[in-house]
Design an enzyme around this catalytic site. Structure first.
Site, PDB file in Angstrom:
ATOM      1  N   GLY A  68       5.407  -1.489   6.593  1.00  0.00           N
ATOM      2  CA  GLY A  68       6.550  -1.594   7.161  1.00  0.00           C
ATOM      3  C   GLY A  68       7.622  -0.714   6.568  1.00  0.00           C
ATOM      4  NE  ARG A 127      -5.099  -1.432   5.055  1.00  0.00           N
ATOM      5  CZ  ARG A 127      -5.647  -0.311   5.273  1.00  0.00           C
ATOM      6  NH1 ARG A 127      -6.660   0.284   5.441  1.00  0.00           N
ATOM      7  NH2 ARG A 127      -4.457   0.594   5.693  1.00  0.00           N
ATOM      8  CG  LEU A 161       3.137   1.026  11.081  1.00  0.00           C
ATOM      9  CD1 LEU A 161       3.365   2.629  11.228  1.00  0.00           C
ATOM     10  CD2 LEU A 161       4.627   0.163  11.124  1.00  0.00           C
ATOM     11  CG  ASP A 162       2.443   0.962   7.433  1.00  0.00           C
ATOM     12  OD1 ASP A 162       2.469   2.336   7.836  1.00  0.00           O
ATOM     13  OD2 ASP A 162       3.428   0.461   7.377  1.00  0.00           O
ATOM     14  CD  GLU A 163      -3.118  -2.917   8.980  1.00  0.00           C
ATOM     15  OE1 GLU A 163      -4.364  -3.162   8.708  1.00  0.00           O
ATOM     16  OE2 GLU A 163      -2.451  -3.733   8.514  1.00  0.00           O
TER      17      GLU A 163
END
Lengths: 284, 284, 284, 284
Positions: free
Chosen positions: A202, D212, A228-230
């Site tokens: 974020g 991740r 987002l950001d993933e």
């Protein structure tokens, strides 16, 4: 000459017995010499291979032979080959106000170190126009002022349509992209995030880093997908900080990490070294 | 079970066309599945390959097939194969007075993380005997006092003869070994040098580092050959220092780097990942 | 406003009792508030201090008070003070053919991140003229062709005389400077060396690194004194490499380290954080 | 002797004008020589100072003079001094099943490198008893089986009461501590978390890291407060990983980072270099 004579074969699909043997066999029968071969089988049974080889050959015949050999000699199904993917990619760079990542790409491009052609730069501000114009590259100022998110993205898409870039590089583009936008460029948008993901997703990661009192900051280059950001992480790097550094100091220090990590990630992607397996980037 | 079923084939020799294809073909014909294959061809044309595969097989038949296939199907000459090299190596550790590298190895050994058996520890001082005895390992105090270098080395060689170790690990053994001694263990002596080689060869590297005012110190694990501090480098790592740190402070900080670098290098060697090409270590 | 109100006092000389107390006392009596104070006493008894403070004051009165207080209240002798050294330094950048360090400095200068004004760029080749001209900075091509070393250096000195720079930055200037030349800029020439000094002094460090088979390469920013590659080290950084990378690959990778290390070193020097103690750089 | 003659003064409180001057003045009047002084003022106006000095003095008189001078000469209020805090701290180490951090501490303790005395080891399993007994340190097996969390913590507290440790070191103690427990040791519990916080809080961080697809893993040493994994961070370090490494491989690699980071953090804390400002650790 030697360089022209170096070829790349990429292979991606479900694992099966004998894949390496049969593929290298086809190359061998065509009189080609493997210089480097790197393969990976994911825990879920997906096979990835990147082969560098040298010699002269007929592309169509080679690909036909590869597909026939796999289908007749192995149980392999759904394997895709890419032979000598285009060397220089066409890209458009998107930025907001910060110059450092963009400047890094422009300099590399100017000195032929980017492995890509920057077709244009698109920004929601016009403050970087002067920098871009030094390098003779089209700059498109597509302001978001007075537009809904959808209207703004449509305006950007119209601009991108002029260039049909293979990749979009978000070099500190500070607005969230909608899934609709991202869908136009599946696994073809690369973003630099100014934190060591997944820490500090974020906005304002350096502010978050300062508040949390971390001793190391970082940057992450990743593919953008719907979340987002993933998306899959291509490259990361870090830098030590201390208690004297405020969020602004960390941001300043972080710029050096961001621009180098982005450049390294692009080099990997543009050299066809990156495969995507689910949410993970495989770098061969 | 799965672990027992995983095999390793090592291959080393002059490069030739079709090596990967033919070797993987032999494995394929024997019903074996390649899990991971890594190969390297040096600029001087030497071929190295490390193959992990799974399945059941007859070692003798497999090796015979490999050699026959290469000799009949390719121009390959002088290739050597090693199939399933012994999992746990036998080692003797040599030390002087510093404990940190030795302790690191003893702890890893005690918790079965070393991939090797420490048969004995040999030292030219007796100060580390207490530590070694905690772990139930023979400790040999072979003093150099009153002995010529040759006499001392002969005494050590006599001790080593009891154990016939595959590798000697110099875990801060602070005496120079003669070429005659080294000749007994070609490419089988691994040393940790307390500097970022080739900076600061020789004695007192931290003193040298302090005098030179470097901002980073390091450690180097390498094979020992005839020239001191000149053998193939297996692993290196570094650590930042500043002007406040005297040579003694750097030595203290450096210990953490030394012991970790040595352990990582040993893991690579004991897992048969290291090939030697001239004065360079190839890590596959 | 706050920024204008922040001041710096630098202090350098033989150590004596009470220095910190008396200097901070003078500041206190003048109604000034110390924000940050950093001092260092070298093992040879030299005292260095860098003090940041805020408040309004009369420079002449403050310096007079400082000197009088030290001479009457302490045994201190030969202490020199520098009060609010000039914020932006004037520099000339010298290059040969490689662009990356120069480009880094030009971009930082263009976006006001360099803490210095680049008055001119001097090169013994003209290949980087195009890059420099984009930024509106004078470029002087001073070829060494057909000149003796002395003649070439004299030609450069004549060019430098136009600008009277405070610092010369050697941003990959690939010719050795004579002691005579260096004498004109004592402790005012900063060089980036493309190795982790003192490893690989001299020419072709990446070639040397490749030959030696190192696992880590690096770069070093340092002051230039009479002995080549021997001056005080300001900053260093490193990067991992592997056996697949030839000297040319290492050189390519090394560029990112070189340009960042040079920039960081310049930031330290231009912010008056670097003192020189013999052959060591003290960074406060 | 020199060592005995080196003293430390710690100071913590709201900022005020002249603090450094007046404190160093008291030291000067007592004939003491400041070797190193480091201070920090937080953005919220809190002042921290750590002073090393040498010379002979009367502790009571010095502290009285310090307090009187501040109260009469400055506006300072609520400043606390700590003079020569106890050199060797008393600690109890808490572990679960993993040995690597514990072994690191035991070895450092055995060779007098820990700056602390390990009074005892407490574990909720008995598997590490053998290791601990090698070093002649009491081992307390306090199983959580059949106990509520509160009952288990009470049993641990009863054990700790025997030793009255100054610090509790959680060397891979894998159970969450309740706020009630933590309240007994405010800012005196140090934990090693096996991730680069704030990435991957909670359980199985290496599993999370693998999922991740991160390219770098890390470890974080921090004080424990009421919120799990949220206390002030003392030290962090990282290590590169790649797509071939499964969660288990990352865990193995991570151990080396964990144990070194924990040791470094303890060294800082035990040498009285760490102050706590809100949720941030100030390292002077």
């Amino acid at each position: 000459m030697a360089e022209l004579d170096k070829h790349i074969l990429l292979m991606d699909g479900p694992d099966a017995k004998g894949l390496i043997h049969h593929v290298t066999g086809v190359l061998f029968r065509h009189g080609l010499n493997v210089i480097h071969n790197d393969e990976y089988v994911s825990p879920t049974g997906r096979f990835f291979m990147r082969t560098e080889f040298e010699g002269a050959f007929d592309s169509k015949a080679l690909l036909q032979d590869l597909n026939e050999t796999l289908s007749t000699q192995t149980d392999a199904q759904g394997i895709t080959f890419r032979l000598n993917p285009k060397r220089r990619k066409n890209i458009v760079v998107m930025v907001t106000k910060e110059h450092h990542c963009l400047a890094e790409l422009l300099i590399r491009y100017a000195f032929d170190e980017l492995d890509a052609d920057i077709l244009a730069v698109v920004s929601n501000y016009n403050s970087l126009q002067g920098l871009v114009s030094k390098f003779g590259i089209p700059f498109h100022y597509v302001s978001h002022e007075g537009k809904s998110r959808e209207e703004h993205e449509e305006a950007i898409l119209r601009t991108l349509a002029i260039y049909e870039p293979e990749y979009l590089v978000l070099a500190k583009y500070m607005r969230v992209l909608t899934p609709e936008f991202v869908r136009h460029y599946p696994n073809r948008i690369i973003n630099i995030h100014h934190s060591f993901l997944p820490a500090f997703v974020g906005a304002n990661p350096y502010r978050q880093a300062y508040e949390r009192g971390v001793k190391i900051i970082g940057a992450t280059a990743h593919f953008v997908n719907n979340d987002l950001d993933e998306g899959p992480i291509i490259a990361q790097d870090v830098k030590e900080v201390n208690h004297r550094q405020l969020a602004g100091d960390m941001a300043m220090e972080g710029r050096d990490v961001e621009k180098i990590v982005l450049s390294q990630a692009l080099k990997l992607v543009f050299n066809d070294r990156v495969f995507i397996a689910g949410n993970r980037a495989i770098v061969l």
